[in-house]
Design a protein around this motif. Structure first.
Motif, PDB file in Angstrom:
ATOM      1  N   GLY A  81      -9.411  10.628   8.798  1.00 50.91           N
ATOM      2  CA  GLY A  81      -9.391  11.078  10.192  1.00 50.91           C
ATOM      3  C   GLY A  81      -8.071  10.842  10.879  1.00 50.91           C
ATOM      4  O   GLY A  81      -8.006  10.849  12.114  1.00 50.91           O
ATOM      5  N   GLY A  82      -6.997  10.669  10.126  1.00 53.36           N
ATOM      6  CA  GLY A  82      -5.715  10.295  10.714  1.00 53.36           C
ATOM      7  C   GLY A  82      -4.944  11.418  11.359  1.00 53.36           C
ATOM      8  O   GLY A  82      -3.993  11.165  12.101  1.00 53.36           O
ATOM      9  N   ALA A  83      -5.295  12.684  11.091  1.00 55.49           N
ATOM     10  CA  ALA A  83      -4.536  13.810  11.634  1.00 55.49           C
ATOM     11  C   ALA A  83      -5.403  14.713  12.507  1.00 55.49           C
ATOM     12  O   ALA A  83      -5.154  15.906  12.635  1.00 55.49           O
ATOM     13  N   ILE A 148       3.433  11.231   1.881  1.00 58.81           N
ATOM     14  CA  ILE A 148       4.317  10.139   2.306  1.00 58.81           C
ATOM     15  C   ILE A 148       3.718   9.397   3.502  1.00 58.81           C
ATOM     16  O   ILE A 148       3.730   8.162   3.546  1.00 58.81           O
ATOM     17  N   ALA A 149       3.175  10.135   4.459  1.00 59.10           N
ATOM     18  CA  ALA A 149       2.630   9.506   5.668  1.00 59.10           C
ATOM     19  C   ALA A 149       1.460   8.582   5.366  1.00 59.10           C
ATOM     20  O   ALA A 149       1.211   7.620   6.099  1.00 59.10           O
ATOM     21  N   THR A 150       0.732   8.856   4.281  1.00 63.75           N
ATOM     22  CA  THR A 150      -0.411   8.014   3.920  1.00 63.75           C
ATOM     23  C   THR A 150      -0.150   7.165   2.684  1.00 63.75           C
ATOM     24  O   THR A 150      -1.030   6.431   2.238  1.00 63.75           O
ATOM     25  N   ASN A 151       1.062   7.266   2.123  1.00 64.55           N
ATOM     26  CA  ASN A 151       1.368   6.598   0.851  1.00 64.55           C
ATOM     27  C   ASN A 151       0.297   6.936  -0.186  1.00 64.55           C
ATOM     28  O   ASN A 151      -0.323   6.057  -0.798  1.00 64.55           O
ATOM     29  N   GLY A 201       3.428   5.531   4.614  1.00 65.47           N
ATOM     30  CA  GLY A 201       2.117   4.956   4.884  1.00 65.47           C
ATOM     31  C   GLY A 201       1.862   4.617   6.338  1.00 65.47           C
ATOM     32  O   GLY A 201       0.831   4.017   6.659  1.00 65.47           O
ATOM     33  N   SER A 202       2.771   5.014   7.242  1.00 66.16           N
ATOM     34  CA  SER A 202       2.603   4.655   8.661  1.00 66.16           C
ATOM     35  C   SER A 202       1.685   5.617   9.412  1.00 66.16           C
ATOM     36  O   SER A 202       1.419   5.419  10.602  1.00 66.16           O
ATOM     37  N   GLU A 414      -5.378   4.130  -0.860  1.00 65.29           N
ATOM     38  CA  GLU A 414      -4.500   5.289  -0.760  1.00 65.29           C
ATOM     39  C   GLU A 414      -4.841   6.248   0.382  1.00 65.29           C
ATOM     40  O   GLU A 414      -4.005   7.084   0.736  1.00 65.29           O
ATOM     41  N   HIS A 415      -5.996   6.154   0.995  1.00 67.89           N
ATOM     42  CA  HIS A 415      -6.352   7.119   2.036  1.00 67.89           C
ATOM     43  C   HIS A 415      -5.834   6.728   3.408  1.00 67.89           C
ATOM     44  O   HIS A 415      -5.659   7.584   4.269  1.00 67.89           O
TER      45      HIS A 415
END
Length: 456
Positions: A81-83, A148-151, A201-202, A414-415
């Motif tokens: 749910g990060g985006a 990249i944003a979530t590693n 990952g940020s 990883e999520h």
């Protein structure tokens, strides 16, 4: 545009990057959800599909001036749910920034824009004899910027590392529109604090990734022997995977599927995947010693109780990997799915599967689980009806998170945290580290406009 008067921030966006701004209902609705199964209750103000670094900078300067939150989004394949955008927010899409800008075979690196699809990047690198090793199961649809944003991890992490291990440098736009150039093109580089690694990952909370310099590898020559091994139960299969690690062999792929996973994938693909056992371990080796390693692994898995077969046929190996990659659509076919993502030390995999079995029994539910057994990352799936996660599912997930941490593991391999795991973050980090991380967030984003409500 829909009826009604646009807000001042939308007016400013239309004036600055008009062709890239949309406020139509379908685009706003699409930005309210990702692959996590979660959907925000209200639509965002607008979607800006940036096509250049300059457009990203203009968008963030306008958002900063108006105090308007910005949610960065790629292909929307995230599982935390990060985006997800909601009321009062601008969704900033980098999906149209999808070019491969440079390939340097001598230095084994590439420069890319964030919207390039993972699999498409490797299609373009193949003629150069190179590849980008991060290999998420969603590689056909996920963007490298999102990786990249979530590693992001994937099937090849145990041997080739996670996304962070393949990122040398980044260009990042801060909340106020400033452009940072981080990292380097050299293999080594320890000048100052490692802000590149901090950005990986940020989850869009510190800045917007607009370009990346990534590390490549030469394509691996030769055959890739692949072993499929059935076991009587998942704990025995997990113990076998731990024995592989203990033997000092590092396969490129080692994936474990339990009985419920095999049932779901088999139903989706029309295959009798439960024909020889209640758990399945898929192992693949590559490189110069691949065949010798595979022969040794075949004997090890058979000794551990597996009914195992080895193939060196590339087509058959690809088919077996695609069976594994079908897990997410198989879960979607069962209902609404909360796809979880815990990681434990590899030796603790059998204990973690035991903990999941105990939770299943306690709550009267089935939790189909697969694992990247080569690195101890498990994906338990909670399936339910309707759009909202029932209380008993959250309670079961809470016990599962606690079990993973108690075994020396973590909430997410990883999520990422996103929206779905915020309530557990402080518990794993502890109060002092949690507060320190929030302070770091404020250094990069003092007004708190970047992906608010996510992670922290």
């Amino acid at each position: 545009m829909p009826s009604g008067t646009p807000t001042p921030v939308v007016v400013a966006l239309l004036e600055a990057v008009g062709a890239s701004v949309t406020t139509d209902a379908a685009s706003l609705q699409a930005a309210q959800a990702d692959k996590s199964g979660h959907r925000s209750a209200t639509a965002p103000l607008a979607v800006v599909t940036a096509r250049s670094i300059a457009e990203v900078q203009q968008t963030l300067r306008i958002a900063s001036a108006h105090g308007t939150p910005v949610v960065t989004r790629g292909a929307g394949t995230g599982l935390a749910g990060g985006a997800i955008g909601s009321a009062g927010e601008i969704v900033l899409s980098t999906l149209a920034m999808d070019r491969l800008l440079e390939v340097n075979a001598a230095d084994e690196l590439a420069v890319i824009e964030p919207g390039i699809i993972n699999a498409a990047l490797n299609d373009q690198l193949a003629p150069h004899g190179l590849w980008f090793t991060p290999d998420p199961a969603s590689r056909a649809t996920s963007t490298v910027g999102g990786n990249i944003a979530t590693n992001a991890g994937g099937l090849l992490c145990a041997k080739y590392g996670v996304t962070r291990d393949s990122v040398l440098g980044l260009k990042v736009v801060l909340a106020d529109g400033r452009l940072l150039e981080l990292g380097h093109r050299s293999v080594k580089g320890v000048t100052g604090l490692d802000l590149t690694a901090l950005m990986v990952g940020s989850e869009g909370t510190l800045g917007v990734i607009v370009e990346a310099t990534v590390r490549l590898r030469r394509l691996v020559p030769g055959v890739t022997p692949t072993i499929g091994a059935y076991f009587a139960d998942v704990r025995t299969a997990a113990a076998a995977s731990a024995a592989v690690t203990a033997a000092g062999i590092r396969p490129a792929v080692m994936e474990l599927m339990d009985a419920a996973s095999l049932d779901a994938i088999g139903a989706l693909l029309g295959l009798p995947l439960r024909s020889l056992g209640d758990a399945y371990l898929l192992v693949q080796t590559d490189g110069a010693g691949a065949e010798a390693e595979a022969t040794e692994l075949l004997a090890l898995l058979q000794a551990a109780g597996g009914t195992a077969e080895l193939t060196t046929d590339a087509g058959e190996a690809a088919r077996l990997l695609e069976v594994r990659r079908a897990m997410h659509p198989a879960m979607e076919s069962l209902g609404t799915t909360l796809i979880e993502d815990v990681a434990v030390p590899r030796s603790a995999l059998p204990a973690m599967f035991e903990a999941i079995a105990a939770i299943e029994q306690k709550y009267g539910i089935v939790i189909p689980t697969i694992a990247h057994a080569g690195d101890g990352n498990l994906h338990p799936n909670f399936v339910f009806e309707g759009p909202d996660v029932p209380d008993h599912i959250w309670q079961a997930a809470d016990e599962m998170f606690q079990a993973a941490v108690a075994l020396g593991g973590t909430l997410t391999g990883e999520h990422g945290i996103g929206l779905l795991k915020r309530r557990w973050l402080r518990g794993e980090l502890g109060d002092e580290q949690f507060e320190l991380q929030q302070q770091i967030k404020r250094v990069f984003d003092p007004a708190g406009i970047l992906n608010p409500g996510k992670v922290f």
